[in-house]
Motif scaffolding. Structure first.
Motif, mmCIF file in Angstrom:
data_model
loop_
_atom_site.group_PDB
_atom_site.id
_atom_site.type_symbol
_atom_site.label_atom_id
_atom_site.label_comp_id
_atom_site.label_asym_id
_atom_site.label_seq_id
_atom_site.Cartn_x
_atom_site.Cartn_y
_atom_site.Cartn_z
ATOM 1 N N UNK A 130 0.846 -1.203 0.000
ATOM 2 C CA UNK A 130 0.000 0.000 0.000
ATOM 3 C C UNK A 130 0.879 1.249 0.000
ATOM 4 N N UNK A 131 1.019 1.909 -1.140
ATOM 5 C CA UNK A 131 1.906 3.080 -1.227
ATOM 6 C C UNK A 131 1.433 4.273 -0.395
ATOM 7 N N UNK A 132 0.200 4.265 0.092
ATOM 8 C CA UNK A 132 -0.283 5.361 0.936
ATOM 9 C C UNK A 132 -0.087 5.086 2.423
ATOM 10 N N UNK A 133 0.440 3.916 2.730
ATOM 11 C CA UNK A 133 0.667 3.559 4.124
ATOM 12 C C UNK A 133 2.003 4.135 4.578
ATOM 13 N N UNK A 134 1.945 5.028 5.560
ATOM 14 C CA UNK A 134 3.154 5.715 6.027
ATOM 15 C C UNK A 134 3.923 4.906 7.048
ATOM 16 N N UNK A 135 3.210 4.331 8.013
ATOM 17 C CA UNK A 135 3.857 3.643 9.129
ATOM 18 C C UNK A 135 2.995 2.468 9.548
ATOM 19 N N UNK A 136 3.651 1.448 10.090
ATOM 20 C CA UNK A 136 2.937 0.210 10.365
ATOM 21 C C UNK A 136 3.609 -0.540 11.508
ATOM 22 N N UNK A 137 2.822 -1.319 12.236
ATOM 23 C CA UNK A 137 3.356 -2.218 13.261
ATOM 24 C C UNK A 137 2.344 -3.317 13.517
ATOM 25 N N UNK A 138 2.782 -4.352 14.212
ATOM 26 C CA UNK A 138 1.854 -5.320 14.756
ATOM 27 C C UNK A 138 1.263 -4.784 16.047
ATOM 28 N N UNK A 139 0.471 -5.603 16.706
ATOM 29 C CA UNK A 139 -0.106 -5.250 18.001
ATOM 30 C C UNK A 139 0.858 -5.650 19.122
ATOM 31 N N UNK A 140 0.731 -4.972 20.259
ATOM 32 C CA UNK A 140 1.648 -5.163 21.382
ATOM 33 C C UNK A 140 0.971 -5.981 22.480
ATOM 34 N N UNK A 141 1.713 -6.936 23.024
ATOM 35 C CA UNK A 141 1.241 -7.766 24.122
ATOM 36 C C UNK A 141 2.284 -7.747 25.229
ATOM 37 N N UNK A 142 1.832 -7.925 26.473
ATOM 38 C CA UNK A 142 2.756 -8.022 27.600
ATOM 39 C C UNK A 142 2.535 -9.353 28.314
ATOM 40 N N UNK A 143 3.600 -9.970 28.813
ATOM 41 C CA UNK A 143 3.423 -11.202 29.579
ATOM 42 C C UNK A 143 2.664 -10.926 30.867
ATOM 43 N N UNK A 144 1.715 -11.771 31.178
ATOM 44 C CA UNK A 144 0.971 -11.648 32.427
ATOM 45 C C UNK A 144 0.490 -13.041 32.827
ATOM 46 N N UNK A 206 3.149 -10.310 16.210
ATOM 47 C CA UNK A 206 2.956 -9.863 17.594
ATOM 48 C C UNK A 206 4.248 -9.285 18.151
ATOM 49 N N UNK A 207 4.103 -8.192 18.885
ATOM 50 C CA UNK A 207 5.214 -7.606 19.622
ATOM 51 C C UNK A 207 5.023 -7.922 21.102
ATOM 52 N N UNK A 208 6.019 -8.537 21.707
ATOM 53 C CA UNK A 208 5.964 -8.830 23.133
ATOM 54 C C UNK A 208 6.794 -7.774 23.864
ATOM 55 N N UNK A 209 6.112 -6.992 24.710
ATOM 56 C CA UNK A 209 6.767 -5.926 25.461
ATOM 57 C C UNK A 209 7.021 -6.437 26.878
ATOM 58 N N UNK A 210 8.294 -6.546 27.244
ATOM 59 C CA UNK A 210 8.661 -7.201 28.498
ATOM 60 C C UNK A 210 8.705 -6.252 29.691
ATOM 61 N N UNK A 211 8.234 -5.041 29.484
ATOM 62 C CA UNK A 211 8.176 -4.068 30.576
ATOM 63 C C UNK A 211 6.828 -3.358 30.495
ATOM 64 N N UNK A 212 6.192 -3.084 31.632
ATOM 65 C CA UNK A 212 4.918 -2.381 31.625
ATOM 66 C C UNK A 212 5.101 -1.011 30.981
ATOM 67 N N UNK A 213 4.195 -0.670 30.068
ATOM 68 C CA UNK A 213 4.288 0.592 29.345
ATOM 69 C C UNK A 213 4.401 1.772 30.304
ATOM 70 N N UNK A 214 5.373 2.636 30.028
ATOM 71 C CA UNK A 214 5.528 3.848 30.825
ATOM 72 C C UNK A 214 6.329 3.661 32.095
ATOM 73 N N UNK A 215 6.944 2.465 32.305
ATOM 74 C CA UNK A 215 7.635 2.199 33.565
ATOM 75 C C UNK A 215 9.152 2.241 33.438
ATOM 76 N N UNK A 216 9.689 2.649 32.299
ATOM 77 C CA UNK A 216 11.134 2.596 32.098
ATOM 78 C C UNK A 216 11.885 3.629 32.931
ATOM 79 N N UNK A 217 11.213 4.705 33.317
ATOM 80 C CA UNK A 217 11.860 5.759 34.104
ATOM 81 C C UNK A 217 11.281 5.763 35.517
#
Length: 311
Positions: A130-144, A206-217
């Motif tokens: 899709x030449x009109x698609x600027x940016x793309x990613x999969x969905x994000x999941x966290x282990x729980x 799928x993107x697996x995020x190993x840290x709770x969003x917003x907790x890096x600082x």
């Protein structure tokens, strides 16, 4: 670590990945192992060390020795982790280190992620189709617990943790802004310039995020304060902020996280803190957010609700 030979049929793509990292030894190996296993190999992976005091640089050197397309670039230690603006400053420094000028796609990747071997293939495939698609990613999941929980994003949003951009679109918006909530400003600017953005569901993307969003600082509570202030800076409509904060009460830290978001936003409003001021960005953002709220009852019936991207 032995060198991983180029697998039969493995495709080298005109993609540059820039990783701003600081003290990421806990999860960085997972991220680099995921990159090394990709079916579509990027031309360059530039890991920009922003003053780590742990084993982060050593881990990168280990992978770079086995995979020459991975490089370590070091910046002076500012003495502290700076999320938001600091991430983009470090990313922009990485852009000055790109060796292949003919790249067509660029990605910012965090050092606390893991993903399957076809992630780049799946996401880049969407951009190529899709030449009109600027940016793309999969969905994000966290282990729980024993499984994974999806971190909610509207399909128009793109995950800031692994955000892949078409070069023309990235340059059309002038790159990322060196400010808080940069990963909300960018995709709205794309939309306002006529581009499309997308995050999509696919078991292999799928993107697996190993840290709770917003907790890096420091901790997640400080992250929620920063996010609420950032939402004010970006120009969120108050009604949209209230709806978003109520929705975030369902996420960790339960209830209090959403209340902190709302409180920090309205504290900034009452103080008259500055807001993002570029063209008619805020006016267009308000129009989009109010349209999302109007469709809220219908989306609630489908299990969806308004949300936002976070640092």
């Amino acid at each position: 670590m032995s060198e991983m030979p180029l697998q039969p049929g493995r495709r080298i793509v005109p993609l540059v990945i820039i990783m701003p990292v600081r003290d990421e030894q806990k999860y960085l190996r997972l991220t680099l192992e995921s990159l090394a296993a990709q079916s579509w190999q990027p031309q360059e992976v530039i890991v920009v060390d922003d003053g780590s005091t742990d084993a982060t640089p050593d881990i990168v050197r280990e992978f770079a020795a086995a995979h020459p397309w991975i490089r370590l670039v070091k910046r002076d230690n500012r003495g502290f982790r700076q999320v938001g603006k600091g991430v983009v400053v470090t990313f922009d420094y990485g852009r000055t280190q790109i060796q292949n000028p003919d790249w067509r796609y660029i990605t910012k990747l965090d050092g606390d992620m893991s993903f399957g071997p076809r992630y780049i293939e799946k996401v880049l495939g969407k951009l190529e189709a899709d030449p009109k698609l600027a940016a793309c990613s999969g969905k994000v999941f966290r282990p729980e617990g024993d499984g994974y929980v999806e971190e909610f994003m509207l399909d128009d949003m793109v995950a800031g943790q692994f955000k892949m951009y078409r070069r023309e679109a990235f340059e059309a918006i002038g790159g990322f802004r060196q400010t808080i909530l940069w990963d909300t400003l960018d995709w709205h600017m794309c939309r306002m310039k006529g581009w499309k953005t997308l995050s999509f569901h696919d078991p292999e993307a799928r993107l697996i995020h190993h840290r709770i969003m917003g907790s890096s600082d420091k901790n997640v509570y400080k992250g929620r304060v920063r996010q609420g202030r950032g939402n004010w800076f970006a120009g969120y409509h108050p009604l949209y902020m209230l709806a978003s904060g109520v929705f975030r009460m369902r996420e960790q830290p339960y209830v209090i996280g959403g209340l902190i978001l709302i409180g920090a936003y309205f504290h900034s409003l009452l103080r008259g803190d500055p807001q993002f001021d570029e063209g008619d960005f805020r006016q267009q953002l308000h129009a989009w957010q109010l349209s999302q709220l109007k469709s809220l009852p219908r989306r609630l019936l489908r299990g969806h609700v308004a949300g936002e991207q976070r640092d």
